[in-house]
Structure formats: structure tokens, C-alpha cells
Design an enzyme around this catalytic site. Structure first.
Site, PDB file in Angstrom:
ATOM      1  N   CYS A  38       3.405  39.891  61.340  1.00 14.99           N
ATOM      2  CA  CYS A  38       1.953  39.912  61.115  1.00 14.99           C
ATOM      3  C   CYS A  38       1.248  40.936  62.011  1.00 14.99           C
ATOM      4  CB  CYS A  38       1.405  38.492  61.283  1.00 14.99           C
ATOM      5  SG  CYS A  38      -0.229  38.276  60.568  1.00 14.99           S
ATOM      6  N   HIS A  58       4.779  34.083  58.628  1.00 15.32           N
ATOM      7  CA  HIS A  58       5.018  33.154  59.730  1.00 15.32           C
ATOM      8  C   HIS A  58       5.898  32.047  59.167  1.00 15.32           C
ATOM      9  CE1 HIS A  58       1.754  34.955  62.101  1.00 15.32           C
ATOM     10  NE2 HIS A  58       1.016  34.941  61.011  1.00 15.32           N
TER      11      HIS A  58
END
Ligand code: GLN
Length: 236
Positions: free
Chosen positions: A94, A194
Site C-alpha cells: 500500500c 493488506h
């Protein structure tokens, strides 16, 4: 620690590591240990220089202000860049994709120079991408669908030196309309997933481990709980 111990760098877990991304380093360590290979996680926190001789590096996601601190630190201590140049696998989650790119713009529109390891740039999108993301891998060597949880406002555009990790089948991914999720360039692999990503995607974990060990193949591990987690998340 013996000379053959695989050393996994968990880079700046004190500033980058939302949603349990530090778990990626633990998954790598555990999958090695279950195969009888010594492994340890080396945490590199803010006051410390980034060592360049570790075998694998993982970086997690972050909020904008923490992301900026991490960017400055990696520029000041370029151990990660040196390691990537010699081909050490780097997993960037991310915000870490954004930090490793040429530049990124924060949600308030300020442009920050990145580390330049990835041919990628990131700008805020109108809507935050949040929820489950499922993809079909594009990287040779991966065949199982990838699953993760995404939460980002930045949308990442890849340049010609970088390739997408996967094609989105559900969710947003890189978020710039090209249908791609994640990025691969040399030994650096980035994803918005994630989860932590490697707990949900054992094939991806073993892909990174084969590269780190310089082998073609690792014996699969029979872990019914991981299969169950995948079934559940792919249905979610
Ligand atoms: N701050 C970045 C964004 O919103 C990254 C967020 C994250 O790592 N979860 O795009």
C-alpha cells in the site's frame, strides 16, 4: 543465528504497518522454519539506518504523515535501494508502493518525492478504495487468485519499467482505470493488499522465498487452516 539463517527485514514497523502488515515478515519466517530453514525477522525502526545485506525486505502501509517520515528515512539511509539493486526481494504494501515510486501526492494535494525504486506515481482519487480486493495474477509463477483488503485513496499509475502484479476481478486495485493491482519491477513487488497479504496468499509468500533462496521450487506446505482462510475470504 547460523550463517545460513535467512534474515527478513521488517522496515519501519513503527511508522509503516497498518492492518497487521508486519505479519508478512512472520509468515515468511514461519514458512521457512516449517521447512527446516533457519530464519529471523530483523526490525529496522526509525532511528536506525537501513541495512543493505538482509535477504528479504518487507514494508507495510501507513497514513500520509507517517508515510512521509518513512520516505525521508529511506532517502537518508539507502540500504533498501542497494539491496534491491543486487536483487534482494522487497515486498511493499500500500503506502510503501507510493513511497518507493518517483513521487506521490498526499490527500491534501502536496507532492512528495519518493525513493525512485518503482516506475510509478500516485495521486489522490475522488473516492477512497476500501474493501475486499480479489485479482488474477499476471506474474509468471503465480496461478492462484490473490485476495486482500484494500484501504487507500491514492491511485497509482505505472510507467513502462513497471508491470502490474495482477488483474482486478473485484475491488479497485491501483485505482487509475487500467484494471491492474500492484506492481512488479525487478525484485520489488508491491500490492495494495493488506490482510496481511502473505497470510492470505501462500503462493505469493513462496514466490518471494524461492527468489530469496535462489531455488526453482519449494515443497508445498499442507496447512488446512490457510486453505480455509482463503476459501472464506474469497467468498466474503
Ligand atoms: N496514505 C495512503 C493512501 O491513502 C496509503 C494508505 C495505506 O497504506 N493504507 O493512499
Amino acid at each position: 543465528m547460523s550463517e545460513s539463517t535467512v534474515r527478513i527485514g521488517l522496515v519501519l514497523p513503527d511508522v509503516m504497518g497498518t492492518y497487521g502488515d508486519g505479519g508478512n515478515a512472520l509468515v515468511l519466517r514461519q514458512r521457512l522454519r516449517m521447512r527446516g530453514i533457519d530464519a529471523e525477522v530483523v526490525e529496522i525502526t526509525l532511528p536506525e539506518p537501513v541495512p543493505e545485506l538482509l535477504d528479504i525486505y518487507t514494508l507495510g502501509g501507513a497514513e500520509d504523515s507517517a508515510q512521509r517520515l518513512a520516505t525521508r528515512h529511506l532517502q537518508r539511509y539507502p540500504g533498501l535501494q542497494r539491496a534491491a539493486e543486487r536483487g534482494a526481494p522487497v515486498l511493499a504494501i500500500c503506502a510503501a508502493i507510493q513511497v518507493l515510486g518517483h513521487w506521490y501526492e498526499t490527500s491534501s494535494g502536496e507532492r512528495v518525492d519518493g525513493v525512485g525504486l518503482l516506475d510509478a506515481t500516485t495521486s489522490p482519487q475522488d473516492r477512497r478504495a476500501i474493501g475486499e480486493v480479489t485479482t488474477t495474477p499476471l506474474l509468471p509463477g503465480l496461478s492462484a487468485p490473490l485476495t486482500g483488503f484494500e484501504n487507500h485513496r491514492g491511485g497509482t499509475t505505472l510507467g513502462p519499467e513497471a508491470r502490474g502484479l495482477a488483474r482486478v476481478t473485484r475491488g479497485v486495485g491501483n485505482g487509475v482505470g487500467d484494471g491492474l493491482e500492484g506492481v512488479v519491477q525487478g525484485s520489488v513487488l508491491g500490492t495494495y493488499m493488506h490482510g496481511p497479504a502473505l497470510a492470505r496468499n501462500p503462493e505469493l509468500a513462496d514466490f518471494i522465498l524461492t527468489r530469496a533462496l535462489g531455488v526453482d521450487h519449494l515443497e508445498p506446505l499442507d496447512l488446512p487452516e490457510v486453505d480455509q482462510l482463503r476459501r472464506e475470504r474469497l467468498r466474503a
